[in-house]
Design a protein around this motif. Sequence first.
Motif, PDB file in Angstrom:
ATOM      1  N   LYS A 118     -18.032 -32.916 -51.349  1.00  0.00           N
ATOM      2  CA  LYS A 118     -19.259 -33.736 -51.344  1.00  0.00           C
ATOM      3  C   LYS A 118     -20.159 -33.372 -50.163  1.00  0.00           C
ATOM      4  O   LYS A 118     -21.360 -33.159 -50.333  1.00  0.00           O
ATOM      5  CB  LYS A 118     -18.903 -35.237 -51.269  1.00  0.00           C
ATOM      6  N   SER A 119     -19.553 -33.316 -48.988  1.00  0.00           N
ATOM      7  CA  SER A 119     -20.362 -33.008 -47.798  1.00  0.00           C
ATOM      8  C   SER A 119     -20.880 -31.579 -47.857  1.00  0.00           C
ATOM      9  O   SER A 119     -22.024 -31.300 -47.470  1.00  0.00           O
ATOM     10  CB  SER A 119     -19.542 -33.215 -46.526  1.00  0.00           C
ATOM     11  N   SER A 120     -20.059 -30.665 -48.381  1.00  0.00           N
ATOM     12  CA  SER A 120     -20.509 -29.271 -48.526  1.00  0.00           C
ATOM     13  C   SER A 120     -21.705 -29.218 -49.466  1.00  0.00           C
ATOM     14  O   SER A 120     -22.665 -28.482 -49.239  1.00  0.00           O
ATOM     15  CB  SER A 120     -19.396 -28.401 -49.113  1.00  0.00           C
ATOM     16  N   ALA A 125     -23.737 -32.535 -42.565  1.00  0.00           N
ATOM     17  CA  ALA A 125     -22.498 -33.319 -42.528  1.00  0.00           C
ATOM     18  C   ALA A 125     -21.321 -32.431 -42.110  1.00  0.00           C
ATOM     19  O   ALA A 125     -21.319 -31.225 -42.347  1.00  0.00           O
ATOM     20  CB  ALA A 125     -22.229 -33.909 -43.912  1.00  0.00           C
ATOM     21  N   ILE A 126     -20.340 -33.066 -41.490  1.00  0.00           N
ATOM     22  CA  ILE A 126     -19.140 -32.319 -41.074  1.00  0.00           C
ATOM     23  C   ILE A 126     -18.299 -31.985 -42.302  1.00  0.00           C
ATOM     24  O   ILE A 126     -18.050 -32.842 -43.154  1.00  0.00           O
ATOM     25  CB  ILE A 126     -18.293 -33.150 -40.091  1.00  0.00           C
ATOM     26  N   VAL A 127     -17.885 -30.713 -42.380  1.00  0.00           N
ATOM     27  CA  VAL A 127     -17.044 -30.246 -43.481  1.00  0.00           C
ATOM     28  C   VAL A 127     -15.742 -29.731 -42.881  1.00  0.00           C
ATOM     29  O   VAL A 127     -15.770 -28.935 -41.945  1.00  0.00           O
ATOM     30  CB  VAL A 127     -17.740 -29.096 -44.237  1.00  0.00           C
ATOM     31  N   THR A 140     -12.535 -36.633 -44.311  1.00  0.00           N
ATOM     32  CA  THR A 140     -13.366 -36.239 -43.174  1.00  0.00           C
ATOM     33  C   THR A 140     -14.555 -37.190 -43.018  1.00  0.00           C
ATOM     34  O   THR A 140     -14.833 -37.683 -41.924  1.00  0.00           O
ATOM     35  CB  THR A 140     -13.891 -34.794 -43.368  1.00  0.00           C
ATOM     36  N   THR A 141     -15.268 -37.442 -44.111  1.00  0.00           N
ATOM     37  CA  THR A 141     -16.449 -38.308 -44.033  1.00  0.00           C
ATOM     38  C   THR A 141     -16.000 -39.761 -44.071  1.00  0.00           C
ATOM     39  O   THR A 141     -15.240 -40.155 -44.955  1.00  0.00           O
ATOM     40  CB  THR A 141     -17.412 -38.014 -45.200  1.00  0.00           C
ATOM     41  N   ARG A 142     -16.457 -40.538 -43.072  1.00  0.00           N
ATOM     42  CA  ARG A 142     -16.038 -41.942 -43.003  1.00  0.00           C
ATOM     43  C   ARG A 142     -17.191 -42.888 -43.306  1.00  0.00           C
ATOM     44  O   ARG A 142     -16.999 -43.993 -43.755  1.00  0.00           O
ATOM     45  CB  ARG A 142     -15.516 -42.252 -41.596  1.00  0.00           C
ATOM     46  N   SER A 168     -27.214 -39.546 -50.367  1.00  0.00           N
ATOM     47  CA  SER A 168     -26.212 -40.199 -49.514  1.00  0.00           C
ATOM     48  C   SER A 168     -24.861 -39.553 -49.747  1.00  0.00           C
ATOM     49  O   SER A 168     -24.338 -39.594 -50.864  1.00  0.00           O
ATOM     50  CB  SER A 168     -26.084 -41.687 -49.857  1.00  0.00           C
ATOM     51  N   ASP A 169     -24.326 -38.972 -48.697  1.00  0.00           N
ATOM     52  CA  ASP A 169     -22.958 -38.437 -48.768  1.00  0.00           C
ATOM     53  C   ASP A 169     -22.028 -39.593 -48.379  1.00  0.00           C
ATOM     54  O   ASP A 169     -22.367 -40.408 -47.518  1.00  0.00           O
ATOM     55  CB  ASP A 169     -22.821 -37.277 -47.780  1.00  0.00           C
ATOM     56  N   THR A 170     -20.870 -39.667 -49.035  1.00  0.00           N
ATOM     57  CA  THR A 170     -20.011 -40.839 -48.800  1.00  0.00           C
ATOM     58  C   THR A 170     -18.551 -40.410 -48.575  1.00  0.00           C
ATOM     59  O   THR A 170     -18.192 -39.255 -48.789  1.00  0.00           O
ATOM     60  CB  THR A 170     -20.048 -41.784 -50.028  1.00  0.00           C
TER      61      THR A 170
END
Length: 449
Positions: free
Chosen positions: A231-233, A244-246, A252-254, A271-273
Amino acid sequence: MYAEDTIAAIATPLGPGGIGVIRVSGPAAEPIARRVFLRRSNAYWQSHRLYRGRIVNHEGALIDEGLAVLMRKPRSHTGEDVLEIHCHGSPAVLRLALEGVLRLGARPAEPGEFTKRAFLNGKLDLTQVEAVTDLVRARTPESAAQAADQLLGHLSQFLGALRARLVGVKARLEAQIDFSDEDIGSDDTVVWADLGDVRRDIETILGTYARGRLLRHGLRIAILGRPNAGKSSLLNALLSDERAIVTPIPGTTRDVIEESADFDGVPVVLSDTAGLRSVPDEVERFGIERAWHAARSADVVLFVADASLPPQPIPPFEAERVVVALNKIDLPCAWPDREVQSLAARGPVARVSAKYLTGLDELRRLLVDTTAQPPRDSVPALTTTRQRDALAKALESVKRAADAATLRVAPELIAVDVQAALDHIGAVTGAVTSEDVLDAIFAEFCIGK
Ligand SMILES: Nc1nc2c(ncn2[C@@H]2O[C@H](COP(=O)(O)OP(=O)(O)OP(=O)(O)O)[C@@H](O)[C@H]2O)c(=O)[nH]1
Ligand SMILES: [Mg+2]
């Protein structure tokens, strides 16, 4: 129609900047100009002429040096005498200058009050009023172009032409009523033809609403999926930015990460979740709750599934639309064809690789929904539900009138539906309007507009 007092506001954003503008509208604009703006000579103020001078407060104390212009009514934005003072864009200077103006008899303007006066004085119609806020808030060049088109009156002209046609139809029907004994039967065909044309034009313009609304409102897209699905990628790939951090670590994503982007002119908020799973970790659980919340408030859920892992069911979402991204297609696919096909039941599917940036154009296209075609140049876009609903009602009335004309119903009865159509179209431009509608529209404005 309204208290014709004098209103004033700072019209530019409050922050350090090259220029800041104070706007004053009403009968006291000229006397205020003479007190707070000192020119080299105390000569007559020519209308629409920019002067250089000193800006002082109500007691004559120097505040700044700048420019001022007085635009006498009726040739002004509001249709009243308007004074604009251009000083340096310093919040302190602007506050002092405004205070001076207020001490000399103006009162602070309410949000949208300048534009409201422009409407009440016939300078702008309602579609143009709506375009003012849209233009100020536009987030992409296409949104701005659409708002500018509406502000320049393209939609008003289109609706004006529709109204003129219907007025012609009504006149013909009235002639039939007045001269019902005489033979004017040939007019029936003209009435049919005109009603048919109006009907087609209303249908065409209603077809512009989907994209018009998209450009105006934009699209909220929530990216959901299991941990590590990418998702973040995908967020980073869609933004062309390492936002976003991958990491290869699931979870990883909080928290929800929100970013704006421009998808072919449509302003979107992505919105990344946090990845959806059952976990004991309290922090991650909060993140997952927020993910569900983001899904509920989005226009579209972008569900990311990992093609390299065995198929996992997609949870149910309340969102209006779901688009599926089958990610990591650069790796060997663990999904049997049958499973991939069954995804289509949930929504359109794009095969992508966030890592190698493949399939992203197709994904963007699915997200903004291709049914929302760009309007033709000659047809302005509808942008608000208010406009859409009124024209949908107008269409119903025109259809009823056309059906009645086919059945050779008495002209009096056809005329009732034609008048209803005229009223509905009139509501769009504000030719026919109510206080509630005005309040709802002006509630969206900021101060100084
Ligand atoms: N081969 C390949 N690896 C990918 C792709 N997309 C993401 N990855 C990798 O998958 C891992 C997880 O990626 P993330 O983007 O952090 O996944 P996420 O869904 O945000 O994960 P959480 O935040 O933990 O829920 C990373 O090691 C990425 O490099 C892809 O398209 N192909
Ligand atoms: Mg993530």
